[in-house]
Design a protein around this motif. Structure first.
Motif, PDB file in Angstrom:
ATOM      1  N   MET A 135       0.832  -1.189   0.000  1.00 32.97           N
ATOM      2  CA  MET A 135       0.000   0.000   0.000  1.00 32.97           C
ATOM      3  C   MET A 135       0.875   1.250   0.000  1.00 32.97           C
ATOM      4  O   MET A 135       1.990   1.256   0.511  1.00 32.97           O
ATOM      5  N   ALA A 136       0.313   2.300  -0.517  1.00 29.39           N
ATOM      6  CA  ALA A 136       1.018   3.574  -0.567  1.00 29.39           C
ATOM      7  C   ALA A 136       1.022   4.231   0.814  1.00 29.39           C
ATOM      8  O   ALA A 136       0.055   4.129   1.561  1.00 29.39           O
ATOM      9  N   LYS A 137       2.099   4.883   1.122  1.00 29.06           N
ATOM     10  CA  LYS A 137       2.213   5.597   2.391  1.00 29.06           C
ATOM     11  C   LYS A 137       1.851   7.059   2.190  1.00 29.06           C
ATOM     12  O   LYS A 137       2.144   7.646   1.154  1.00 29.06           O
ATOM     13  N   THR A 138       1.206   7.635   3.191  1.00 26.32           N
ATOM     14  CA  THR A 138       0.822   9.036   3.171  1.00 26.32           C
ATOM     15  C   THR A 138       1.387   9.695   4.412  1.00 26.32           C
ATOM     16  O   THR A 138       1.344   9.131   5.497  1.00 26.32           O
ATOM     17  N   LYS A 139       1.925  10.897   4.250  1.00 25.35           N
ATOM     18  CA  LYS A 139       2.488  11.623   5.381  1.00 25.35           C
ATOM     19  C   LYS A 139       1.391  12.489   5.988  1.00 25.35           C
ATOM     20  O   LYS A 139       0.735  13.253   5.287  1.00 25.35           O
ATOM     21  N   ILE A 140       1.186  12.343   7.308  1.00 29.87           N
ATOM     22  CA  ILE A 140       0.167  13.119   8.011  1.00 29.87           C
ATOM     23  C   ILE A 140       0.789  13.816   9.212  1.00 29.87           C
ATOM     24  O   ILE A 140       1.846  13.425   9.693  1.00 29.87           O
ATOM     25  N   GLU A 141       0.087  14.852   9.688  1.00 27.17           N
ATOM     26  CA  GLU A 141       0.488  15.559  10.905  1.00 27.17           C
ATOM     27  C   GLU A 141      -0.629  15.391  11.921  1.00 27.17           C
ATOM     28  O   GLU A 141      -1.797  15.591  11.612  1.00 27.17           O
ATOM     29  N   VAL A 142      -0.259  15.032  13.141  1.00 24.96           N
ATOM     30  CA  VAL A 142      -1.231  14.802  14.210  1.00 24.96           C
ATOM     31  C   VAL A 142      -1.783  16.135  14.693  1.00 24.96           C
ATOM     32  O   VAL A 142      -1.028  17.079  14.934  1.00 24.96           O
ATOM     33  N   LEU A 143      -3.111  16.223  14.837  1.00 22.27           N
ATOM     34  CA  LEU A 143      -3.741  17.445  15.340  1.00 22.27           C
ATOM     35  C   LEU A 143      -3.946  17.312  16.843  1.00 22.27           C
ATOM     36  O   LEU A 143      -2.983  17.296  17.590  1.00 22.27           O
ATOM     37  N   ASN A 144      -5.161  17.248  17.333  1.00 20.73           N
ATOM     38  CA  ASN A 144      -5.433  17.147  18.774  1.00 20.73           C
ATOM     39  C   ASN A 144      -5.722  15.704  19.149  1.00 20.73           C
ATOM     40  O   ASN A 144      -6.838  15.359  19.515  1.00 20.73           O
ATOM     41  N   ALA A 145      -4.717  14.860  19.072  1.00 25.99           N
ATOM     42  CA  ALA A 145      -4.894  13.447  19.382  1.00 25.99           C
ATOM     43  C   ALA A 145      -3.529  12.818  19.622  1.00 25.99           C
ATOM     44  O   ALA A 145      -2.498  13.460  19.468  1.00 25.99           O
ATOM     45  N   VAL A 146      -3.560  11.554  20.017  1.00 31.20           N
ATOM     46  CA  VAL A 146      -2.347  10.751  20.105  1.00 31.20           C
ATOM     47  C   VAL A 146      -2.566   9.565  19.174  1.00 31.20           C
ATOM     48  O   VAL A 146      -3.510   8.807  19.346  1.00 31.20           O
ATOM     49  N   ILE A 147      -1.709   9.439  18.176  1.00 24.70           N
ATOM     50  CA  ILE A 147      -1.842   8.371  17.194  1.00 24.70           C
ATOM     51  C   ILE A 147      -0.585   7.512  17.264  1.00 24.70           C
ATOM     52  O   ILE A 147       0.511   7.985  16.981  1.00 24.70           O
ATOM     53  N   ASP A 148      -0.741   6.261  17.650  1.00 22.58           N
ATOM     54  CA  ASP A 148       0.381   5.318  17.763  1.00 22.58           C
ATOM     55  C   ASP A 148       1.531   5.904  18.573  1.00 22.58           C
ATOM     56  O   ASP A 148       2.704   5.769  18.209  1.00 22.58           O
ATOM     57  N   GLY A 149       1.220   6.613  19.639  1.00 22.48           N
ATOM     58  CA  GLY A 149       2.238   7.183  20.504  1.00 22.48           C
ATOM     59  C   GLY A 149       2.802   8.513  20.028  1.00 22.48           C
ATOM     60  O   GLY A 149       3.671   9.082  20.676  1.00 22.48           O
ATOM     61  N   HIS A 150       2.326   9.018  18.897  1.00 18.43           N
ATOM     62  CA  HIS A 150       2.783  10.305  18.376  1.00 18.43           C
ATOM     63  C   HIS A 150       1.840  11.394  18.867  1.00 18.43           C
ATOM     64  O   HIS A 150       0.631  11.265  18.750  1.00 18.43           O
ATOM     65  N   LYS A 151       2.409  12.481  19.386  1.00 18.64           N
ATOM     66  CA  LYS A 151       1.613  13.562  19.961  1.00 18.64           C
ATOM     67  C   LYS A 151       1.321  14.650  18.942  1.00 18.64           C
ATOM     68  O   LYS A 151       1.773  14.588  17.802  1.00 18.64           O
ATOM     69  N   GLN A 152       0.597  15.663  19.387  1.00 15.28           N
ATOM     70  CA  GLN A 152       0.201  16.786  18.534  1.00 15.28           C
ATOM     71  C   GLN A 152       1.399  17.432  17.858  1.00 15.28           C
ATOM     72  O   GLN A 152       2.424  17.691  18.479  1.00 15.28           O
ATOM     73  N   GLY A 153       1.274  17.683  16.553  1.00 16.95           N
ATOM     74  CA  GLY A 153       2.304  18.353  15.793  1.00 16.95           C
ATOM     75  C   GLY A 153       3.334  17.431  15.155  1.00 16.95           C
ATOM     76  O   GLY A 153       4.081  17.844  14.282  1.00 16.95           O
ATOM     77  N   GLU A 154       3.379  16.182  15.577  1.00 15.43           N
ATOM     78  CA  GLU A 154       4.351  15.250  15.005  1.00 15.43           C
ATOM     79  C   GLU A 154       3.863  14.756  13.649  1.00 15.43           C
ATOM     80  O   GLU A 154       2.664  14.677  13.400  1.00 15.43           O
ATOM     81  N   GLN A 155       4.801  14.424  12.788  1.00 10.76           N
ATOM     82  CA  GLN A 155       4.469  13.911  11.463  1.00 10.76           C
ATOM     83  C   GLN A 155       4.860  12.447  11.382  1.00 10.76           C
ATOM     84  O   GLN A 155       5.885  12.043  11.924  1.00 10.76           O
ATOM     85  N   LEU A 156       4.025  11.655  10.693  1.00 11.53           N
ATOM     86  CA  LEU A 156       4.318  10.253  10.533  1.00 11.53           C
ATOM     87  C   LEU A 156       3.769   9.749   9.205  1.00 11.53           C
ATOM     88  O   LEU A 156       2.897  10.378   8.601  1.00 11.53           O
TER      89      LEU A 156
END
Length: 57
Positions: free
Chosen positions: A1-22
């Motif tokens: 699958m293709a990967k997409t780069k996202i930035e976390v807003l007001n949440a915790v996604i897979d241990g990544h906090k607000q403002g982090e990119q994954l």
């Protein structure tokens, strides 16, 4: 699958906090953006530097 780069807003996604990119797969990115947890990051190419000027002595 293709990967997409996202930035976390007001949440915790897979241990990544607000403002982090994954990178996540496209399906997950679409879902996270739809529920307002993230936004897609546009990847801009690095600006090209002009060649360095040589000093004449």
């Amino acid at each position: 699958m293709a990967k997409t780069k996202i930035e976390v807003l007001n949440a915790v996604i897979d241990g990544h906090k607000q403002g982090e990119q994954l990178d996540v797969d496209a399906k997950s990115a679409k879902h996270l953006i739809a529920i307002g947890y993230a936004k897609e990051v546009e990847e801009k190419p690095a600006p090209k530097k002009p060649p360095a000027k040589k000093k004449d002595k």
